[in-house]
Design a protein around this motif. Structure first.
Motif, short mmCIF file in Angstrom:
data_model
loop_
_atom_site.label_atom_id
_atom_site.label_comp_id
_atom_site.label_asym_id
_atom_site.label_seq_id
_atom_site.Cartn_x
_atom_site.Cartn_y
_atom_site.Cartn_z
N MET A 1 -20.00 2.50 -7.73
CA MET A 1 -19.76 1.81 -6.48
C MET A 1 -18.96 0.48 -6.96
SD MET A 1 -20.51 1.04 -3.19
CE MET A 1 -20.99 2.90 -2.93
N ASP A 2 -18.00 0.16 -6.18
CA ASP A 2 -17.44 -1.28 -6.30
C ASP A 2 -18.05 -2.32 -5.51
OD1 ASP A 2 -15.75 -3.28 -6.97
OD2 ASP A 2 -14.15 -2.38 -5.78
N LEU A 3 -18.49 -3.40 -6.28
CA LEU A 3 -18.98 -4.41 -5.45
C LEU A 3 -18.41 -5.65 -5.81
CD1 LEU A 3 -23.01 -3.68 -6.14
CD2 LEU A 3 -21.75 -3.14 -4.37
N ASP A 24 -25.17 -7.95 1.54
CA ASP A 24 -25.11 -7.08 2.88
C ASP A 24 -23.66 -7.44 3.26
OD1 ASP A 24 -25.71 -9.73 3.78
OD2 ASP A 24 -27.41 -9.00 4.74
N ASN A 25 -22.34 -8.09 2.77
CA ASN A 25 -21.45 -8.38 3.26
C ASN A 25 -20.20 -7.46 3.23
OD1 ASN A 25 -21.30 -9.40 0.48
ND2 ASN A 25 -19.52 -10.08 0.85
N LEU A 26 -20.47 -6.30 2.44
CA LEU A 26 -19.33 -5.38 2.32
C LEU A 26 -19.56 -4.42 3.28
CD1 LEU A 26 -19.90 -5.32 -1.47
CD2 LEU A 26 -18.02 -6.34 -0.19
N PRO A 27 -18.58 -3.46 3.55
CA PRO A 27 -18.68 -2.53 4.52
C PRO A 27 -19.10 -1.23 4.14
CG PRO A 27 -16.31 -2.97 3.98
CD PRO A 27 -17.08 -3.92 3.40
N GLY A 28 -20.29 -0.78 4.74
CA GLY A 28 -20.77 0.53 4.43
C GLY A 28 -21.79 0.40 3.12
N VAL A 29 -22.23 -0.71 2.76
CA VAL A 29 -23.16 -0.87 1.27
C VAL A 29 -23.83 -1.91 1.49
CG1 VAL A 29 -21.52 -1.57 -0.13
CG2 VAL A 29 -23.06 -0.11 -0.86
N VAL A 30 -25.02 -1.88 1.11
CA VAL A 30 -25.89 -3.18 0.86
C VAL A 30 -26.57 -2.89 -0.76
CG1 VAL A 30 -28.04 -4.30 1.38
CG2 VAL A 30 -26.69 -3.09 3.24
N GLY A 31 -26.17 -4.23 -1.28
CA GLY A 31 -26.67 -4.07 -2.96
C GLY A 31 -27.72 -5.02 -2.96
N VAL A 32 -28.60 -4.44 -3.85
CA VAL A 32 -29.85 -5.23 -4.28
C VAL A 32 -30.02 -5.30 -5.76
CG1 VAL A 32 -32.50 -5.12 -4.13
CG2 VAL A 32 -30.93 -3.95 -2.23
N ARG A 33 -30.10 -6.46 -6.25
CA ARG A 33 -30.37 -6.53 -7.55
C ARG A 33 -31.33 -7.48 -8.08
NH1 ARG A 33 -25.02 -10.04 -9.08
NH2 ARG A 33 -25.67 -12.24 -8.39
N ASP A 34 -31.80 -7.56 -9.32
CA ASP A 34 -32.87 -8.59 -9.84
C ASP A 34 -32.14 -9.73 -10.06
OD1 ASP A 34 -34.86 -9.80 -11.45
OD2 ASP A 34 -35.15 -8.19 -12.63
N SER A 35 -32.70 -10.90 -9.60
CA SER A 35 -32.17 -12.21 -9.64
C SER A 35 -32.24 -12.74 -11.06
CB SER A 35 -32.55 -13.09 -8.59
OG SER A 35 -34.06 -13.40 -9.07
#
Length: 60
Positions: A1-3, A24-35
């Motif tokens: 997935m290209d983020l 949550d600013n990309l179309p069709g995908v929400v990314g979640v990561r460890d800060s």
């Protein structure tokens, strides 16, 4: 997935400790990561699934 172009943000309720960041600013995908590990793995969700999770979490 290209983020590429993801804008990561922490919850306004997170403290200085362990938390996640959400993009949550990309179309069709929400990314979640460890800060604490921004170069580490990223979980991805479709926006509908993410909204359902947030709605559920707010009820708790």
């Amino acid at each position: 997935m290209d983020l590429t172009g993801a804008t990561w943000r922490k919850s306004t309720r997170s403290g200085q400790g362990e938390c996640i960041e959400v993009a949550d600013n990309l179309p069709g995908v929400v990314g979640v990561r460890d800060s604490k590990d921004p170069a580490g793995p990223v979980l991805t969700f479709d926006p509908q699934t993410w909204r359902a999770f947030v709605t559920f979490a707010k009820r708790r």
